[in-house]
Write a protein that holds these residues in place. Structure first.
Motif, mmCIF file in Angstrom:
data_model
loop_
_atom_site.group_PDB
_atom_site.id
_atom_site.type_symbol
_atom_site.label_atom_id
_atom_site.label_comp_id
_atom_site.label_asym_id
_atom_site.label_seq_id
_atom_site.Cartn_x
_atom_site.Cartn_y
_atom_site.Cartn_z
ATOM 1 N N GLY A 35 0.822 -1.204 0.000
ATOM 2 C CA GLY A 35 0.000 0.000 0.000
ATOM 3 C C GLY A 35 0.855 1.253 0.000
ATOM 4 O O GLY A 35 1.973 1.261 0.524
ATOM 5 N N TYR A 36 0.329 2.321 -0.610
ATOM 6 C CA TYR A 36 1.054 3.601 -0.624
ATOM 7 C C TYR A 36 0.065 4.737 -0.484
ATOM 8 O O TYR A 36 -0.899 4.831 -1.243
ATOM 9 N N ASN A 37 0.275 5.579 0.502
ATOM 10 C CA ASN A 37 -0.554 6.757 0.715
ATOM 11 C C ASN A 37 0.086 7.915 -0.050
ATOM 12 O O ASN A 37 1.147 8.414 0.342
ATOM 13 N N GLN A 38 -0.565 8.325 -1.136
ATOM 14 C CA GLN A 38 0.000 9.366 -1.991
ATOM 15 C C GLN A 38 -0.053 10.749 -1.356
ATOM 16 O O GLN A 38 0.753 11.610 -1.688
ATOM 17 N N PHE A 39 -0.986 10.965 -0.448
ATOM 18 C CA PHE A 39 -1.123 12.278 0.172
ATOM 19 C C PHE A 39 -0.043 12.511 1.225
ATOM 20 O O PHE A 39 0.555 13.573 1.290
ATOM 21 N N GLN A 40 0.216 11.500 2.052
ATOM 22 C CA GLN A 40 1.214 11.654 3.106
ATOM 23 C C GLN A 40 2.542 10.987 2.758
ATOM 24 O O GLN A 40 3.471 11.005 3.539
ATOM 25 N N LYS A 41 2.602 10.362 1.586
ATOM 26 C CA LYS A 41 3.838 9.802 1.046
ATOM 27 C C LYS A 41 4.478 8.750 1.956
ATOM 28 O O LYS A 41 5.625 8.879 2.369
ATOM 29 N N PHE A 42 3.731 7.699 2.262
ATOM 30 C CA PHE A 42 4.305 6.591 3.020
ATOM 31 C C PHE A 42 3.698 5.282 2.552
ATOM 32 O O PHE A 42 2.591 5.237 2.043
ATOM 33 N N SER A 43 4.462 4.217 2.731
ATOM 34 C CA SER A 43 4.005 2.866 2.401
ATOM 35 C C SER A 43 3.424 2.221 3.646
ATOM 36 O O SER A 43 3.817 2.560 4.763
ATOM 37 N N TYR A 44 2.493 1.284 3.432
ATOM 38 C CA TYR A 44 1.876 0.590 4.552
ATOM 39 C C TYR A 44 1.474 -0.814 4.122
ATOM 40 O O TYR A 44 1.391 -1.118 2.932
ATOM 41 N N TYR A 45 1.299 -1.680 5.131
ATOM 42 C CA TYR A 45 0.831 -3.035 4.854
ATOM 43 C C TYR A 45 -0.661 -3.009 4.574
ATOM 44 O O TYR A 45 -1.420 -2.385 5.291
ATOM 45 N N GLU A 46 -1.047 -3.707 3.524
ATOM 46 C CA GLU A 46 -2.461 -3.915 3.253
ATOM 47 C C GLU A 46 -2.835 -5.291 3.793
ATOM 48 O O GLU A 46 -1.958 -6.129 4.041
ATOM 49 N N LEU A 47 -4.121 -5.508 3.953
ATOM 50 C CA LEU A 47 -4.588 -6.796 4.451
ATOM 51 C C LEU A 47 -4.099 -7.935 3.557
ATOM 52 O O LEU A 47 -3.731 -9.005 4.043
ATOM 53 N N LYS A 48 -4.037 -7.689 2.255
ATOM 54 C CA LYS A 48 -3.586 -8.735 1.321
ATOM 55 C C LYS A 48 -2.109 -9.077 1.497
ATOM 56 O O LYS A 48 -1.667 -10.136 1.063
ATOM 57 N N ASP A 49 -1.338 -8.219 2.153
ATOM 58 C CA ASP A 49 0.056 -8.526 2.451
ATOM 59 C C ASP A 49 0.162 -9.444 3.667
ATOM 60 O O ASP A 49 1.105 -10.228 3.778
ATOM 61 N N ILE A 50 -0.788 -9.328 4.574
ATOM 62 C CA ILE A 50 -0.723 -10.002 5.866
ATOM 63 C C ILE A 50 -1.436 -11.350 5.864
ATOM 64 O O ILE A 50 -0.890 -12.367 6.309
ATOM 65 N N ILE A 51 -2.679 -11.389 5.385
ATOM 66 C CA ILE A 51 -3.533 -12.575 5.539
ATOM 67 C C ILE A 51 -2.958 -13.838 4.899
ATOM 68 O O ILE A 51 -2.904 -14.885 5.558
ATOM 69 N N PRO A 52 -2.506 -13.819 3.642
ATOM 70 C CA PRO A 52 -1.986 -15.079 3.077
ATOM 71 C C PRO A 52 -0.829 -15.654 3.889
ATOM 72 O O PRO A 52 -0.764 -16.867 4.106
ATOM 73 N N GLU A 53 0.062 -14.797 4.355
ATOM 74 C CA GLU A 53 1.193 -15.261 5.159
ATOM 75 C C GLU A 53 0.721 -15.741 6.527
ATOM 76 O O GLU A 53 1.215 -16.739 7.056
ATOM 77 N N ALA A 54 -0.248 -15.023 7.121
ATOM 78 C CA ALA A 54 -0.783 -15.426 8.425
ATOM 79 C C ALA A 54 -1.443 -16.800 8.339
ATOM 80 O O ALA A 54 -1.296 -17.614 9.252
ATOM 81 N N ILE A 55 -2.149 -17.058 7.255
ATOM 82 C CA ILE A 55 -2.800 -18.368 7.072
ATOM 83 C C ILE A 55 -1.752 -19.476 7.052
ATOM 84 O O ILE A 55 -1.888 -20.489 7.742
ATOM 85 N N GLU A 56 -0.696 -19.290 6.272
ATOM 86 C CA GLU A 56 0.359 -20.303 6.206
ATOM 87 C C GLU A 56 0.997 -20.542 7.573
ATOM 88 O O GLU A 56 1.218 -21.681 7.986
ATOM 89 N N ILE A 57 1.292 -19.471 8.282
ATOM 90 C CA ILE A 57 1.922 -19.572 9.596
ATOM 91 C C ILE A 57 0.985 -20.267 10.581
ATOM 92 O O ILE A 57 1.406 -21.158 11.330
ATOM 93 N N CYS A 58 -0.278 -19.874 10.578
ATOM 94 C CA CYS A 58 -1.252 -20.485 11.487
ATOM 95 C C CYS A 58 -1.396 -21.979 11.223
ATOM 96 O O CYS A 58 -1.454 -22.781 12.166
#
Length: 147
Positions: A35-58
């Motif tokens: 994810g990228y916030n164009q207004f404040q110019k920063f990157s962030y994790y989106e749910l799609k970055d977290i959930i697939p990896e969390a499923i595998e780990i779980c």
């Protein structure tokens, strides 16, 4: 106070150990923020970055998660399927006003759930982000009067 009795009877020690393993496993995967916030110019994790990896780990650690909204709070419960222990991560929530058409109401609920799930999974996996508020420049400088 932490006592031996509390430790043995009340704390989900097996699950806490698995959560720490899950956090390390997620960190070691080196997941990039999509994810990228164009207004404040920063990157962030989106749910799609977290959930697939969390499923595998779980699955690997034999733990499961369940997201719910109850009693004006959002809850992510984590269950240890081997030891029948559970722990929860929560955030306050509130009812959304029933304004506009049904589609807009459902979209607003979906937005809140998406953001809340992301933050609860970030708590669960101890995912850190840059502190945007502290890292941002002040909009207006203020000069203190000399006394």
């Amino acid at each position: 106070m932490f006592t031996e009795k509390t430790h043995k009877e009340d704390m989900p020690v097996h699950l806490l150990k698995k959560i720490m393993q899950a956090r390390k496993m997620f960190k070691d995967k080196g997941i990039k923020k999509s994810g990228y916030n164009q207004f404040q110019k920063f990157s962030y994790y989106e749910l799609k970055d977290i959930i697939p990896e969390a499923i595998e780990i779980c699955l690997e650690l034999n733990i499961a998660t369940q997201f719910t909204y109850e009693y004006n709070r959002y809850v992510l419960r984590v269950y240890d399927l081997d030891n029948l222990e559970e722990i929860e991560f929560s955030m306050p929530g509130k009812e959304l006003p029933n304004e506009g058409n049904v589609n807009n109401q459902l979209q607003n609920i979906g937005k809140v759930q998406t953001y809340t799930r992301r933050y609860l999974y970030m708590q669960f996996l101890d995912i850190t982000e840059n502190d945007v508020v502290d890292a941002s420049k002040p909009k207006k400088s203020y000069k203190y009067p000399i006394s």
